[in-house]
Every structure is written in C-alpha cells, then in structure tokens.
Write an enzyme that holds these catalytic residues in place. Structure first.
Site, PDB file in Angstrom:
ATOM      1  N   SER A 257       0.836  -1.198   0.000  1.00  0.00           N
ATOM      2  CA  SER A 257       0.000   0.000   0.000  1.00  0.00           C
ATOM      3  C   SER A 257       0.870   1.245   0.000  1.00  0.00           C
ATOM      4  CB  SER A 257      -0.892   0.014   1.237  1.00  0.00           C
ATOM      5  OG  SER A 257      -0.109   0.337   2.363  1.00  0.00           O
ATOM      6  N   LYS A 258       0.222   2.366  -0.199  1.00  0.00           N
ATOM      7  CA  LYS A 258       0.901   3.658  -0.252  1.00  0.00           C
ATOM      8  C   LYS A 258       1.853   3.867   0.921  1.00  0.00           C
ATOM      9  CE  LYS A 258      -2.122   6.794  -2.715  1.00  0.00           C
ATOM     10  NZ  LYS A 258      -3.277   7.631  -2.494  1.00  0.00           N
ATOM     11  N   ARG A 259       1.454   3.334   2.056  1.00  0.00           N
ATOM     12  CA  ARG A 259       2.215   3.552   3.277  1.00  0.00           C
ATOM     13  C   ARG A 259       3.692   3.153   3.152  1.00  0.00           C
ATOM     14  NH1 ARG A 259      -0.116   0.158   6.863  1.00  0.00           N
ATOM     15  NH2 ARG A 259      -1.936   0.321   5.523  1.00  0.00           N
ATOM     16  N   CYS A 260       3.970   2.110   2.358  1.00  0.00           N
ATOM     17  CA  CYS A 260       5.350   1.614   2.318  1.00  0.00           C
ATOM     18  C   CYS A 260       6.252   2.514   1.468  1.00  0.00           C
ATOM     19  CB  CYS A 260       5.394   0.171   1.837  1.00  0.00           C
ATOM     20  SG  CYS A 260       5.125   0.022   0.088  1.00  0.00           S
ATOM     21  N   GLY A 261       5.657   3.453   0.734  1.00  0.00           N
ATOM     22  CA  GLY A 261       6.483   4.434   0.031  1.00  0.00           C
ATOM     23  C   GLY A 261       7.032   3.985  -1.314  1.00  0.00           C
TER      24      GLY A 261
END
Ligand code: GLU
Length: 486
Positions: A257-261
């Site tokens: 997801s976006k969170r992992c960058g």
C-alpha cells in the site's frame, strides 16, 4: 484458435500502483507471447473516483515501460470507443441491460436508501462486518408498476437476477476450479442510479464486444468472477480465459500500500530506479521462469513468459532484491545513457568545475540506485572532516605514523609532477613503492585517505587525484600531513 486478445483496463484513479503495472505487463506478455493484440481500455464509469491527471499517468507509464498497446483510445482497432464513459454516452450498456430485462435475467429496482439500509445485517452472528443482501423485492413488481415508476421518474438501478439455488463453478487458469453456492451471489447492480454501468457490468460487456480472449487482472476480482459468468451465460456468450494475478505484499506480508512508500511506478522512478529494472522485477512478482534466469529484457520476457507458470501464492515486494537488480542494470547500461541519468544527481553534490563524466565512470558499477551515488562522490566537492584513525589499516600495515611519513615523502614527488593523469600518477607512486620495497597498498591507502577523507571511495588514489587536479590534490595531502602532525 482465435487470435489472443488481452486488455489493460485501468480506472483513472491516481498513480500507477505496482499491482496495476504488473497486470498491464502480464496482459501485454500473454498477448505478445502468442503474437496477439494488447488493448488499452479506460474504465471511468465510477465518476466519483476519477482523479485529474491519472489518464496522463497511464499513457506515460505504458510508453516508458514499452508496453505498447495495439488498440486504445488513441489507436482505433475497430471495436471502440475505448473509454467507457464514451461508450455509455451512446446508451450501449443500458441497451444490453434492457435485453437482460426482456429475458427475465435482470430487473428494475426502485428501492430507496432507507429500505436498503433496513436490509443491512452482519455477515455472521457476532461479526462486525455488515453487508446488504438484496432481497429481490422489486423482482416482484408487475410490469404496470415498473412502467408507472419509470413514467413518474422514480430513480432506479438495474439488477441482475441471480439464481438462488444450485452452485456455479468457475475456472481460473491460475487458481483452478472454484465453486460457489448460488444463494451467496447477490443480485448485482448492472446500471447505477446515475445512469452509468457498474464496473462489473461494463467489464463483461466490453470484454465480449472487444473480443478479449484472456482476462488478466488482480485477484481482488476472483470472488466476483462467478457472478460475471452468470452474465456471460445469460447472453449466451463464450466465457474468456481468466488469469487472476496473485496479491502483492510488502515485507511484512501486508497488502502493498501507499504507506510503504514504493507502491507505485512513479514512487520507484522518483527514488532513482531504472524503468527496465522495475519492469523486470515486476515480471517476477508472481511468475517464475523455468530456469534460474533473473535478468530479462522485455523481448526476453515475451519469449519466456508462460502464464501457466504463474503462482497463486502472494508475491512479496522485496526492495532489497529490486535494488540489486537495479544495480545490475546500471552496470550493464551504456555509459552515455547512464551519464544522462546520473548527471542531475551528481550536480546536486558536486558544483565545482570537474570532470563529472570521469566521476560517473567510477561509480557506475558501484551503486544500486542512482541517488546512492551522491553520498559516494560528495568528497569531490569538499574534503570532509575525518579522523586520523582512518589512516590505520591492518592489512595494509598502515598507521598514523607511517602514513605521515609516506605523505611527507610523496608530496615533493607529486609537486614536481606535471602530468596529473591517472596512469602517470600511478607510475610515480609505483616508483616510490618499489624504491621503498613496500606493498602498493601501504602507499595508496594513506594517499587515498588524504585526498578523499573517506573510508570507501569509488576509484583509487590516483583516479581521484586525476579528477581533483594537481592543486586540490596537493592541498588535501598537505592538510593530511598537518592533521597527522597534530
Ligand atoms: N478497472 C479495473 C481496475 O482498475 C480493471 C479490472 C479488470 O482488469 O478487469 O481495477
């Protein structure tokens, strides 16, 4: 056998997620492996999720990665339009939905929000997850009632009339046979109250009308596939081959997801990864070649890619592996191309007038991603502060004392030296090494430390001095002597 036709059917909702890129790549490879057609179709029927600029991202990414479509909004192949909102404008989906209504396979539903809310219930006893299972209320409306409602302009959706008894078996080429009880399949909405088709309906209609033979998509759609089959069956259409791709997770086995960058293609490019390496790496997220080859050009992927060797277990996105692969691409890259990509990063840390091309040649084989080079070459700009302990090297048998001596002795030799090329400098130092009867490293280590102030450098002492030039090299050696004398 008919020509293989696949499609990439993104919804323009933002960045190109790695999962979407993989879907596009696999759809492309499946088509090209069989000399088939690869199509781009824009699925923009969910107007609320539309994001400005997302279309440009789709086109740009396909172009950069070399996934050239044979047909699409910008390349007519005779089955267009290739944008669902444009297809909808001609009333196409409604027409097909009405056909189903005539056959008794679909019906108008006029239930309002409140009524639907009242149908909300927990998935199972004690569960927090609630769902609305439509109770087919409007299926019981008489023809007259339906007509009166339509004439009165009552808002409606069109629902598919799913069977409630028996089971539906569905085949996916990766996941195999899947059977679901029909009573678990809800009456899918085909046309929404805003007049747009749902993804579910438009997708089936278009895949059929556009002659898609292999439907390649993420496995989040796997559980819906039996419902799609019911629509195909109702029309009497052939069901395409389904190829659902496994989930992609991060290192913690959570959905990427976006969170992992690094979940989108743009993220990766912004972080200095090379497009070809990204494509190569993404190809391996769910597919395993029959031998141990890991580095593939797109051409090689087309030859080797057999979707039957895809895996159904989740693929872990391993940045460490991607970095390694990226490094391999940088090493193998043509120098001019490398330099073009590296130059902006180099200029961020080296503003002095020196030969950036020579520096680039030194780092080309020593980095995994381009931004890494900054930290390796920043000493060319300015001699960093360093500790004299750096002069001590066990294997080279150097310490602060003998390093001072070496620097003091090579300084006059270098002062006399006119030709400051790598080869000439090496000869000078080698002459000194031979005369002293010591190992090369015994001399090179202190000199390199003095001119770079770093433990690890791309290139050896003489390569660095050639780039720094005579004046700066001597200044740094003198500074080293001073430091060691303290
Ligand atoms: N529009 C869908 C998406 O972007 C496509 C799914 C499919 O390929 O069928 O997820």
């Amino acid at each position: 056998m008919s020509k293989v036709r696949t499609r990439f059917a993104p919804s323009p909702t933002g960045r190109m997620h790695v999962g979407n890129l993989r879907t596009a790549l696999y759809a492309y490879l499946i088509a090209k492996h069989e000399d088939g057609d690869f199509m781009l179709r824009i699925e923009d029927t969910d107007q609320e999720r539309f994001v400005e600029g997302a279309l440009e991202i789709i086109y740009h990414t396909l172009e950069e990665t070399g996934l050239v479509h044979d047909e699409g909004p910008d390349k007519d192949g005779g089955v267009g339009p290739y944008v669902q909102s444009e297809r909808n404008a001609s009333g196409l989906y409604l027409e097909y939905a009405k056909k189903l209504i005539e056959q008794g396979d679909a019906y108008y539903c006029f239930c309002d929000k409140e009524r639907l809310e009242s149908l909300r219930s927990s998935v199972s006893e004690g569960s927090d997850t609630e769902i609305v299972v439509y109770d087919k209320h409007c299926l019981g409306l008489s023809k007259e009632e339906v007509e009166a409602n339509l004439a009165a302009g009552k808002p409606y959706v069109i629902r598919f009339n799913m069977p409630t008894e028996g089971t539906t078996t569905f085949h996916d080429d990766i996941y195999g046979e899947i059977t679901v009880p029909n009573k678990e399949m809800e009456d899918l909405i085909l046309i929404k109250s805003d007049g747009y088709p749902t993804y579910n309906f438009a997708n089936v209609i278009d895949d059929h009308l556009m002659g898609i033979t292999h439907v390649v998509r993420g496995n989040e759609y796997l559980s819906s596939a039996p419902k799609y089959n019911k629509i195909y069956e109702a029309f009497g259409w052939d069901i395409p081959v389904y190829v659902h791709c496994p989930l992609i997770t991060d290192e913690n086995h959570k959905k990427l997801s976006k969170r992992c960058g690094h979940s989108s293609y743009e993220d990766l490019i912004d972080q200095g990864f090379v497009t070809e390496a990204v494509v190569n790496y993404v190809a391996l997220l769910g597919w395993c070649p029959s031998d141990n080859q890991e580095i593939f050009s797109l051409e090689e992927l087309i030859k080797a890619f057999d979707y039957r060797h895809m895996s159904k277990s989740p693929a872990v996105f391993d940045v460490v592996k991607l970095k390694w692969m990226n490094g391999e691409y940088l090493k193998a890259m043509d120098f001019d191309k490398f330099y073009q990509m590296a130059e902006p990063y180099m200029k961020e840390v080296v503003t002095k007038d020196c030969d950036l091309k020579k520096i680039a040649a030194l780092v080309k084989t020593r980095i995994e991603v381009l931004p890494d080079l900054k930290e390796q070459i920043d000493f060319f700009e300015e001699l960093p502060q360093y500790d004299t302990a750096m002069y001590c090297h066990k294997k080279m048998k150097t310490n602060e004392e003998n390093s001072l001596e070496v620097l003091q002795e090579v300084l006059p030799l270098l002062e006399q030296q006119e030709d400051f090329s790598n080869d000439a400098l090496f000869e000078v130092l080698k002459g000194y090494v031979d005369e002293k009867g010591v190992k090369t490293g015994f001399v090179m280590w202190p000199v390199r430390t003095a001119v770079s102030g770093k433990q690890n450098t791309p290139g050896g002492a003489t390569e660095i001095m050639e780039i720094l030039g005579k004046e700066e090299s001597l200044r740094r050696i003198r500074a080293g002597i001073e430091l060691l004398q303290k």
